[in-house]
Design a protein around this motif. Structure first.
Motif, short mmCIF file in Angstrom:
data_model
loop_
_atom_site.label_atom_id
_atom_site.label_comp_id
_atom_site.label_asym_id
_atom_site.label_seq_id
_atom_site.Cartn_x
_atom_site.Cartn_y
_atom_site.Cartn_z
N GLY A 251 0.81 -1.21 0.00
CA GLY A 251 0.00 0.00 0.00
C GLY A 251 0.84 1.26 0.00
O GLY A 251 0.47 2.27 -0.61
N ALA A 252 2.00 1.21 0.68
CA ALA A 252 2.88 2.38 0.72
C ALA A 252 3.43 2.70 -0.67
O ALA A 252 3.57 3.87 -1.04
CB ALA A 252 4.03 2.14 1.69
N LEU A 253 3.74 1.67 -1.45
CA LEU A 253 4.25 1.92 -2.79
C LEU A 253 3.20 2.62 -3.64
O LEU A 253 3.52 3.53 -4.43
CB LEU A 253 4.67 0.59 -3.44
CG LEU A 253 5.75 -0.21 -2.70
CD1 LEU A 253 6.13 -1.45 -3.50
CD2 LEU A 253 6.97 0.64 -2.42
N VAL A 254 1.94 2.21 -3.49
CA VAL A 254 0.85 2.86 -4.23
C VAL A 254 0.63 4.27 -3.70
O VAL A 254 0.48 5.24 -4.47
CB VAL A 254 -0.45 2.04 -4.12
CG1 VAL A 254 -1.61 2.77 -4.78
CG2 VAL A 254 -0.27 0.67 -4.74
N THR A 255 0.61 4.41 -2.38
CA THR A 255 0.36 5.71 -1.76
C THR A 255 1.44 6.72 -2.14
O THR A 255 1.14 7.89 -2.42
CB THR A 255 0.29 5.57 -0.23
OG1 THR A 255 -0.70 4.60 0.10
CG2 THR A 255 -0.05 6.89 0.42
N GLU A 256 2.69 6.30 -2.15
CA GLU A 256 3.77 7.20 -2.53
C GLU A 256 3.61 7.68 -3.97
O GLU A 256 3.92 8.83 -4.29
CB GLU A 256 5.12 6.49 -2.36
CG GLU A 256 5.55 6.35 -0.93
CD GLU A 256 6.83 5.56 -0.78
OE1 GLU A 256 7.46 5.66 0.28
OE2 GLU A 256 7.21 4.85 -1.74
N THR A 257 3.11 6.80 -4.83
CA THR A 257 2.90 7.19 -6.22
C THR A 257 1.79 8.23 -6.33
O THR A 257 1.92 9.25 -7.02
CB THR A 257 2.56 5.96 -7.08
OG1 THR A 257 3.62 5.00 -6.96
CG2 THR A 257 2.40 6.34 -8.53
N VAL A 258 0.67 8.00 -5.62
CA VAL A 258 -0.47 8.92 -5.69
C VAL A 258 -0.10 10.27 -5.09
O VAL A 258 -0.44 11.33 -5.65
CB VAL A 258 -1.69 8.33 -4.98
CG1 VAL A 258 -2.84 9.33 -4.96
CG2 VAL A 258 -2.13 7.04 -5.65
N PHE A 259 0.60 10.26 -3.96
CA PHE A 259 0.96 11.50 -3.28
C PHE A 259 2.30 12.07 -3.74
O PHE A 259 2.78 13.06 -3.17
CB PHE A 259 1.01 11.29 -1.76
CG PHE A 259 -0.35 11.15 -1.14
CD1 PHE A 259 -1.12 12.26 -0.87
CD2 PHE A 259 -0.86 9.91 -0.83
CE1 PHE A 259 -2.38 12.14 -0.29
CE2 PHE A 259 -2.11 9.76 -0.26
CZ PHE A 259 -2.87 10.87 0.02
N ALA A 260 2.91 11.45 -4.76
CA ALA A 260 4.17 11.94 -5.34
C ALA A 260 5.25 12.11 -4.28
O ALA A 260 5.98 13.10 -4.27
CB ALA A 260 3.93 13.26 -6.08
N ARG A 261 5.35 11.13 -3.38
CA ARG A 261 6.38 11.18 -2.36
C ARG A 261 7.65 10.49 -2.88
O ARG A 261 7.59 9.46 -3.54
CB ARG A 261 5.92 10.49 -1.08
CG ARG A 261 4.92 11.29 -0.27
CD ARG A 261 4.77 10.72 1.12
NE ARG A 261 6.02 10.69 1.85
CZ ARG A 261 6.55 11.74 2.46
NH1 ARG A 261 5.93 12.91 2.42
NH2 ARG A 261 7.69 11.65 3.12
N PRO A 262 8.81 11.06 -2.58
CA PRO A 262 10.07 10.48 -3.07
C PRO A 262 10.50 9.28 -2.24
O PRO A 262 11.43 9.35 -1.43
CB PRO A 262 11.05 11.65 -2.90
CG PRO A 262 10.52 12.43 -1.74
CD PRO A 262 9.02 12.31 -1.81
N GLY A 263 9.82 8.16 -2.43
CA GLY A 263 10.13 6.96 -1.66
C GLY A 263 10.46 5.78 -2.55
O GLY A 263 10.76 5.93 -3.74
N MET A 264 10.35 4.58 -1.99
CA MET A 264 10.71 3.37 -2.71
C MET A 264 9.75 3.06 -3.85
O MET A 264 10.14 2.45 -4.84
CB MET A 264 10.73 2.19 -1.74
CG MET A 264 11.79 2.28 -0.66
SD MET A 264 13.44 2.04 -1.29
CE MET A 264 13.41 0.29 -1.67
#
Length: 310
Positions: A251-264
């Protein structure tokens, strides 16, 4: 407990080995390669340049040979360079991993604390059970990306209270504003399992004879709930935590994509699309390792709470 660690760690290592092999071949069989991408961006490359790049990336060798070379380097602590970023893979990964771990840790704490509190409320106050179950079902059924989009539309676009995505340039405490929406989105999806299982486990424990004896001795409701009932109900809840970590990671991978966060999440997507073998493989292995180690820690917690398990 030491026996459990000695039994599980080789399983983790074997799983990571098999995963790296499968991912290497999956990326290697994708259309396109680094040389083709280089030709697309710079058509002036000569045949000599193509031959040199082919040898540099090992594309003149079979996939199996290239994987063995990569695995040998990893065992020696040599993770190679990222083709996309022209920097050592570790330097590229560490900031993204740190960002993702902060998101995961905050979401896990929020979902566990809120879910356990709601579950305990449902067990201690049966009239609240239907409401808690309804919230849990809705939270578990809603896709993470849909919750993220709704949160952006409501709190960022309509109300303008929080940023729609990205990360702070000034660090803490401003970063907390950027984390609030993605963390809450992940936590809402995760707290459902904690609430339902805590309610069921505590409701069962509250019917046991030792709870009746504690009430007869004059113990208050709060002491009975958290001193007597919850420690005995925590074993199945920890099992849910082990499963929840895996769901939170995806879920974090999807969430980072939606919120444009610079993560994994974004880093892994860019690495796969760009055929950056070194970066993509290490991203996948780190995500898998975090999930499996969290599962191991949950199992150790279960054994600590209930020695009868092993």
């Amino acid at each position: 407990m030491l026996g459990l660690i000695a039994w599980r760690l080789p399983q983790v290592a074997a799983t990571l080995l098999i995963l790296s092999l499968a991912a290497w071949f999956a990326i290697g069989l994708m259309p396109g390669d680094p040389v083709s991408l280089a030709l697309t961006t710079d058509p002036r490359l000569t045949a000599a340049d193509v031959a040199r790049l082919t040898a540099l990336y090992g594309l003149d060798q079979p996939l199996w040979t290239r994987w063995l070379s990569w695995a040998g380097g990893v065992l020696r602590g040599e993770f190679g360079y990222s083709r996309l970023f022209a920097r050592p893979v570790v330097e590229v990964l560490l900031p993204a991993l740190r960002s993702t771990l902060v998101l995961l840790g905050a979401a896990l704490l929020l979902s566990a604390a809120t879910g356990v509190a709601l579950g305990a409320l449902a067990a201690l106050r049966p009239r609240w059970r239907v409401a808690v179950d309804t919230v849990a079902v809705l939270g578990q059924a809603a896709p993470v990306f849909w919750l993220a989009i709704l949160a952006i539309l409501l709190f960022a676009v309509t109300l303008g209270w929080l940023p729609a995505g990205g990360a702070s340039d000034t660090g803490w405490p401003d970063e907390a504003r950027f984390l609030l929406l993605p963390v809450t989105t992940l936590a809402v999806h995760g707290l459902a399992a904690y609430a339902r299982h805590t309610a069921s486990a505590m409701a069962e424990v509250l019917t046991q004879p030792f709870i009746t004896a504690a009430r007869a001795r004059g113990a208050g409701g709060g002491r009975i709930a958290w001193r007597h009932a919850f420690p005995n109900a925590a074993v199945p809840v920890l099992a849910i935590a082990a499963v929840d970590v895996g769901a939170l990671v995806s879920g974090a991978l999807v969430t980072e994509t939606v919120f444009a966060r610079p993560g994994m999440g974004k880093l892994l997507f860019d690495a796969v699309m760009g055929n950056d073998y070194n970066l993509a493989l290490l991203c996948l292995l780190l995500v898998a390792a975090v999930t499996m180690l969290a599962t191991l820690l949950a199992d150790l917690g279960q054994h600590a709470l209930d020695p009868r398990l092993g």
